[in-house]
Structure formats: C-alpha cells, structure tokens
Design a protein around this motif. Structure first.
Motif, PDB file in Angstrom:
ATOM      1  N   ASP A  94      -5.071  -9.762   1.329  1.00  0.00           N
ATOM      2  CA  ASP A  94      -6.200  -9.665   2.067  1.00  0.00           C
ATOM      3  C   ASP A  94      -7.437 -10.749   1.855  1.00  0.00           C
ATOM      4  O   ASP A  94      -7.714 -11.348   2.893  1.00  0.00           O
ATOM      5  N   ARG A  95      -7.592 -10.901   0.528  1.00  0.00           N
ATOM      6  CA  ARG A  95      -8.681 -11.857   0.327  1.00  0.00           C
ATOM      7  C   ARG A  95      -8.208 -13.466   0.302  1.00  0.00           C
ATOM      8  O   ARG A  95      -8.759 -14.161   0.841  1.00  0.00           O
ATOM      9  N   ALA A  96      -7.035 -13.584   0.104  1.00  0.00           N
ATOM     10  CA  ALA A  96      -6.634 -15.096   0.164  1.00  0.00           C
ATOM     11  C   ALA A  96      -5.971 -15.671   1.528  1.00  0.00           C
ATOM     12  O   ALA A  96      -5.914 -16.717   1.848  1.00  0.00           O
ATOM     13  N   HIS A  97      -5.339 -14.476   2.252  1.00  0.00           N
ATOM     14  CA  HIS A  97      -4.576 -14.634   3.535  1.00  0.00           C
ATOM     15  C   HIS A  97      -5.294 -13.906   4.724  1.00  0.00           C
ATOM     16  O   HIS A  97      -4.713 -13.857   5.791  1.00  0.00           O
ATOM     17  N   ASP A  98      -6.249 -13.141   4.443  1.00  0.00           N
ATOM     18  CA  ASP A  98      -6.864 -12.513   5.462  1.00  0.00           C
ATOM     19  C   ASP A  98      -5.651 -11.331   6.104  1.00  0.00           C
ATOM     20  O   ASP A  98      -5.703 -11.159   7.440  1.00  0.00           O
ATOM     21  N   ALA A  99      -4.803 -10.742   5.321  1.00  0.00           N
ATOM     22  CA  ALA A  99      -3.783 -10.031   5.875  1.00  0.00           C
ATOM     23  C   ALA A  99      -3.858  -8.527   5.494  1.00  0.00           C
ATOM     24  O   ALA A  99      -3.834  -8.283   4.123  1.00  0.00           O
ATOM     25  N   ARG A 100      -4.281  -7.502   6.136  1.00  0.00           N
ATOM     26  CA  ARG A 100      -4.419  -6.196   5.712  1.00  0.00           C
ATOM     27  C   ARG A 100      -3.622  -5.278   6.521  1.00  0.00           C
ATOM     28  O   ARG A 100      -3.110  -5.413   7.691  1.00  0.00           O
ATOM     29  N   PHE A 101      -2.909  -4.333   5.735  1.00  0.00           N
ATOM     30  CA  PHE A 101      -1.962  -3.473   6.163  1.00  0.00           C
ATOM     31  C   PHE A 101      -2.287  -1.914   6.109  1.00  0.00           C
ATOM     32  O   PHE A 101      -3.199  -1.621   5.173  1.00  0.00           O
ATOM     33  N   PHE A 102      -1.486  -1.492   6.787  1.00  0.00           N
ATOM     34  CA  PHE A 102      -1.734   0.292   6.740  1.00  0.00           C
ATOM     35  C   PHE A 102      -0.917   0.927   5.619  1.00  0.00           C
ATOM     36  O   PHE A 102       0.435   0.427   5.658  1.00  0.00           O
ATOM     37  N   LEU A 103      -1.391   1.524   4.960  1.00  0.00           N
ATOM     38  CA  LEU A 103      -0.477   2.369   4.067  1.00  0.00           C
ATOM     39  C   LEU A 103      -0.044   3.692   4.471  1.00  0.00           C
ATOM     40  O   LEU A 103      -0.634   4.412   5.351  1.00  0.00           O
ATOM     41  N   ALA A 104       1.362   3.925   4.047  1.00  0.00           N
ATOM     42  CA  ALA A 104       1.797   5.160   4.474  1.00  0.00           C
ATOM     43  C   ALA A 104       2.264   6.174   3.440  1.00  0.00           C
ATOM     44  O   ALA A 104       2.462   5.544   2.210  1.00  0.00           O
ATOM     45  N   GLU A 105       2.336   7.308   3.476  1.00  0.00           N
ATOM     46  CA  GLU A 105       2.573   8.480   2.651  1.00  0.00           C
ATOM     47  C   GLU A 105       4.099   8.831   2.859  1.00  0.00           C
ATOM     48  O   GLU A 105       4.431   9.254   3.783  1.00  0.00           O
ATOM     49  N   GLY A 106       4.829   9.123   1.873  1.00  0.00           N
ATOM     50  CA  GLY A 106       6.257   9.357   1.966  1.00  0.00           C
ATOM     51  C   GLY A 106       6.857   8.415   2.815  1.00  0.00           C
ATOM     52  O   GLY A 106       6.774   7.133   2.840  1.00  0.00           O
ATOM     53  N   ILE A 107       8.256   8.804   3.686  1.00  0.00           N
ATOM     54  CA  ILE A 107       8.876   7.804   4.145  1.00  0.00           C
ATOM     55  C   ILE A 107       8.742   7.662   5.660  1.00  0.00           C
ATOM     56  O   ILE A 107       9.381   7.329   6.280  1.00  0.00           O
ATOM     57  N   ARG A 108       7.439   8.352   6.190  1.00  0.00           N
ATOM     58  CA  ARG A 108       7.222   8.157   7.572  1.00  0.00           C
ATOM     59  C   ARG A 108       6.879   6.927   7.724  1.00  0.00           C
ATOM     60  O   ARG A 108       6.012   5.978   7.243  1.00  0.00           O
ATOM     61  N   HIS A 109       7.552   5.980   8.882  1.00  0.00           N
ATOM     62  CA  HIS A 109       7.434   4.651   9.039  1.00  0.00           C
ATOM     63  C   HIS A 109       6.072   4.592   9.837  1.00  0.00           C
ATOM     64  O   HIS A 109       5.722   5.376  10.837  1.00  0.00           O
ATOM     65  N   VAL A 110       5.207   3.233   9.412  1.00  0.00           N
ATOM     66  CA  VAL A 110       4.156   3.147  10.190  1.00  0.00           C
ATOM     67  C   VAL A 110       4.097   1.569  10.499  1.00  0.00           C
ATOM     68  O   VAL A 110       4.521   0.611   9.717  1.00  0.00           O
ATOM     69  N   GLU A 111       4.016   1.222  11.940  1.00  0.00           N
ATOM     70  CA  GLU A 111       4.016   0.154  12.398  1.00  0.00           C
ATOM     71  C   GLU A 111       2.801  -0.873  11.802  1.00  0.00           C
ATOM     72  O   GLU A 111       1.782  -0.447  11.882  1.00  0.00           O
ATOM     73  N   GLN A 112       3.030  -2.087  11.442  1.00  0.00           N
ATOM     74  CA  GLN A 112       2.274  -2.928  10.868  1.00  0.00           C
ATOM     75  C   GLN A 112       1.798  -3.816  12.124  1.00  0.00           C
ATOM     76  O   GLN A 112       2.623  -4.351  12.894  1.00  0.00           O
ATOM     77  N   PRO A 113       0.531  -4.330  11.993  1.00  0.00           N
ATOM     78  CA  PRO A 113       0.057  -5.382  13.042  1.00  0.00           C
ATOM     79  C   PRO A 113       0.787  -6.688  12.834  1.00  0.00           C
ATOM     80  O   PRO A 113       1.028  -7.225  11.790  1.00  0.00           O
ATOM     81  N   ALA A 114       1.444  -6.937  13.978  1.00  0.00           N
ATOM     82  CA  ALA A 114       2.283  -8.257  13.953  1.00  0.00           C
ATOM     83  C   ALA A 114       1.592  -9.515  13.303  1.00  0.00           C
ATOM     84  O   ALA A 114       2.284 -10.176  12.726  1.00  0.00           O
TER      85      ALA A 114
END
Length: 258
Positions: A147-167
C-alpha cells in the motif's frame, strides 16, 4: 547424470517427491577431480576437469555472475563418492532457469501474477483469536508495504470464500515482476510456489523480508496446528526439504543481483 538431474528438474518444487524418487535409483559415481570456474563466451562457466558443465538439455551452464558460478562450483566440489543432485539446489534451480524459464519467461511471469488474485496473505482465519492475531502480525506488514510503496490495496477475506481483487491493484504488484531474466524469474517462481504467496516472494526480492521472516509468514497456519497437535516425521522431513529449496531461491536472487 542427465537422467537424475532431468527427473528433479521436471518437478523442482516438490523436493520431498524428489527424495523418494532418488531413493529408488542408484546415484552416479563422481567422475571428476577438479572443479573450476572460467569466463566463457556465454558468461561464467563451471568446469569439471576442464570441461564445461552442461544442463540436462545439453546447454552450456553459463551464468552472468562470477559469484553465482563460484557458488555452483562449491556444490559440485562438495560431492563425495557419489553425485547427489538433492544436495545441489542452486544447480537444479539454474538448470530449470536455463532449460525451462528462458524459453518462455512471459508464461512464468503470468503464473506468478495468477497467485496475486488469491494470495495467501489475503485469506484470514475466522478464528481462533490467537491465530487471527498471528496472521495479522506476520502478514499485515507486507500488505502495508504494498500500500505504502506501490499504492496497492486489497480486500481481505475470511475463510475460503473467494473475493475478487481489483485488477488495477494486482497490476501494480505484477509490475514488480518486470524482469525477463530467467534466473530471477526461476527464483521468484520457486519462492511463490513454496510459500504460497507471490506477495511474500516480491517482498523478499525487494528486501522487505528476509528468508527467516518469509518462511515464518508462509507457515503461520501450519505452525499453529503443529503447536497444538504435533508433527509427524514425514511432514517434518518434507518441510525441511522445501525450506532448503526456498533458501536456495533466495540465495540465487542475491547472487544474480550482484
């Protein structure tokens, strides 16, 4: 020699299976006395009794770094009466790079990037509280760096449920795998597969984590389970073999850099 190294090259990321396969066949006798390093047309070569070492695909084993060539020579010089490929992780990894990765570096890059959309660090336990906290301790600093060095932020998921990440976020981290150098790509691919995390691999490559921290981060869940239920001998041996491969990949990255 070619047959044994070829077998290990076909499955470089499963050292435990390599050990089992190796135990089913006779190792070749050491056939050389002297191991030297010399500069050739394609780079720095390892030579056995004056003859240039070749990969399983019969290419000259030439590398750009004199330090890397010296490290490879050390592996060959350390062999005893028999030649044991499992004790030469750098040699095996360089063979993979020169015989495989060099032919299609883009495919290897894409494989690494595929991990990023469902990276280990993005999938958190729902409980118990101690495990959740331990994951955060080991994984959050890497995500904070992205996040800090590359301005890349992601969604966290709980368990095994798939979460689509921003392309676009995945693309920013994917840019960190910009090299076409087959040696670096082979190391990154190995690190990604052995840790289950492309984020840990790029953090290692960029000096954000050292090998010890990355290995601990990759095994948070496993260590939590072991602490409560113990570990059997086969699992311990398998893990030790994988750690040896991982540290060889880290060393290869360091040697390629200089």
């Amino acid at each position: 020699m070619r047959d044994i190294l070829s077998d290990l090259e076909q499955s470089p990321l499963d050292p435990a299976e390599a050990i089992r396969a190796q135990g089913r066949r006779t190792l070749p006798k050491r056939f050389y006395k002297e191991v030297t390093v010399a500069e050739g047309e394609g780079g720095h070569e390892v030579r056995l009794d004056g003859r240039t070492l070749r990969t399983p695909a019969k290419a000259k084993l030439a590398v750009p770094s004199a330090a890397l060539a010296a490290a490879l020579a050390e592996e060959w010089a350390a062999q005893g009466v028999e030649i044991d490929p499992f004790t030469m992780p750098l040699t095996r990894l360089v063979n993979v790079a020169l015989d495989g990765v060099a032919r299609n570096p883009q495919e290897v890059k894409e494989e690494i990037v595929r991990y990023m959309g469902s990276d280990l660090l993005l999938y958190r336990a729902e409980g118990p509280e101690g495990l959740v906290a331990r994951q955060a301790t080991h994984w959050d600093p890497v995500l904070a760096w992205l996040d800090r060095a590359h301005d890349a932020r992601f969604f966290l998921a709980e368990g095994i449920r798939h979460v689509e990440q921003p392309a676009d976020m995945v693309a920013r981290v994917a840019a960190l795998v910009g090299t076409d150098d087959p040696l670096s790509l082979a190391a990154l691919s190995t690190l990604t597969a052995l840790t289950g995390s492309a984020f840990l691999a790029v953090a290692l490559a960029n000096g954000v984590l050292d090998a010890d921290a990355a290995w601990r981060a990759a095994h948070v869940d496993e260590d939590w389970t072991i602490e409560r239920w113990g570990e059997d001998a086969e699992a311990t041996a398998r893990r030790a073999a994988r750690e040896k491969e991982m540290r060889a990949a880290v060393r290869l990255l360091d040697l390629v850099k200089g």
